[in-house]
Design a protein around this motif. Structure first.
Motif, mmCIF file in Angstrom:
data_model
loop_
_atom_site.group_PDB
_atom_site.id
_atom_site.type_symbol
_atom_site.label_atom_id
_atom_site.label_comp_id
_atom_site.label_asym_id
_atom_site.label_seq_id
_atom_site.Cartn_x
_atom_site.Cartn_y
_atom_site.Cartn_z
ATOM 1 N N THR A 52 0.832 -1.205 0.000
ATOM 2 C CA THR A 52 0.000 0.000 0.000
ATOM 3 C C THR A 52 0.865 1.252 0.000
ATOM 4 O O THR A 52 0.580 2.216 -0.734
ATOM 5 C CB THR A 52 -0.915 -0.002 1.232
ATOM 6 N N LEU A 53 1.925 1.264 0.800
ATOM 7 C CA LEU A 53 2.827 2.412 0.813
ATOM 8 C C LEU A 53 3.483 2.608 -0.544
ATOM 9 O O LEU A 53 3.558 3.737 -1.051
ATOM 10 C CB LEU A 53 3.893 2.224 1.895
ATOM 11 N N THR A 54 3.926 1.524 -1.151
ATOM 12 C CA THR A 54 4.562 1.620 -2.476
ATOM 13 C C THR A 54 3.580 2.157 -3.513
ATOM 14 O O THR A 54 3.914 3.055 -4.305
ATOM 15 C CB THR A 54 5.084 0.234 -2.905
ATOM 16 N N GLY A 55 2.361 1.634 -3.506
ATOM 17 C CA GLY A 55 1.338 2.119 -4.451
ATOM 18 C C GLY A 55 1.011 3.576 -4.243
ATOM 19 O O GLY A 55 0.819 4.334 -5.201
ATOM 20 N N THR A 56 0.951 3.994 -2.984
ATOM 21 C CA THR A 56 0.653 5.396 -2.692
ATOM 22 C C THR A 56 1.754 6.313 -3.201
ATOM 23 O O THR A 56 1.478 7.375 -3.791
ATOM 24 C CB THR A 56 0.482 5.586 -1.176
ATOM 25 N N LEU A 57 2.997 5.925 -2.984
ATOM 26 C CA LEU A 57 4.112 6.752 -3.462
ATOM 27 C C LEU A 57 4.142 6.835 -4.983
ATOM 28 O O LEU A 57 4.385 7.907 -5.551
ATOM 29 C CB LEU A 57 5.430 6.202 -2.923
ATOM 30 N N ILE A 58 3.894 5.719 -5.671
ATOM 31 C CA ILE A 58 3.860 5.740 -7.148
ATOM 32 C C ILE A 58 2.714 6.611 -7.634
ATOM 33 O O ILE A 58 2.872 7.423 -8.558
ATOM 34 C CB ILE A 58 3.756 4.307 -7.696
#
Length: 150
Positions: A52-58
């Motif tokens: 979720t953190l990775t998706g949010t940053l992208i």
């Protein structure tokens, strides 16, 4: 030479002291089952948090240029929506507070507290009557004292 029983007691005492420091039993079956069950669940949730953190940053990296291009329109729109939502939530909170306060007052007046309230009224009336009687007595004594002087 030392007595063999004393040597045996000296050897037993340190081991007894060590046994008192070590727990007598291990974890229970339910504790082991809880750890075995919750460890994979915690790992899976940690992986989902990372994804979720990775998706949010992208998503933020992709959307930032769009936010900059449309900011003259988005900022006033976001402010207007935020103020409207804040107003609705505040009015709802005030309404719920008012209803709960009225409900409490009604229950207070209807419930066993009503008997206490009536008892309090009677005590106030009794006290007022007593004070009135004392006032009359004091007034009569004052008149008698004033009448005795003249």
């Amino acid at each position: 030479m030392a007595d063999p029983r004393q040597q045996q007691q000296q050897q037993i005492q340190p081991t007894e002291a060590m046994k008192s420091l070590v727990p007598q039993k291990g974890p229970s079956k339910s504790q082991v089952l809880a750890v075995v069950t919750l460890f994979p669940v915690g790992g899976a949730l940690l992986c989902l948090a990372g994804l979720t953190l990775t998706g949010t940053l992208i998503g933020l990296a992709v959307a930032t240029p769009l936010f900059l291009l449309f900011s003259p329109v988005l900022v006033p729109a976001v402010l207007t929506i935020a103020l409207a939502v804040t107003g609705f939530l505040t009015s709802g909170a005030f309404g719920i507070t008012a209803l709960s306060s009225l409900s409490w007052i009604i229950n207070y007046l209807r419930g066993p507290a009503r008997e206490q309230l009536e008892h309090g009224k009677r005590r106030v009336q009794d006290t007022a009557g007593t004070m009135g009687q004392r006032t009359r007595e004091t007034g009569q004594k004052a008149q008698e004292a004033a009448g005795g002087r003249t």
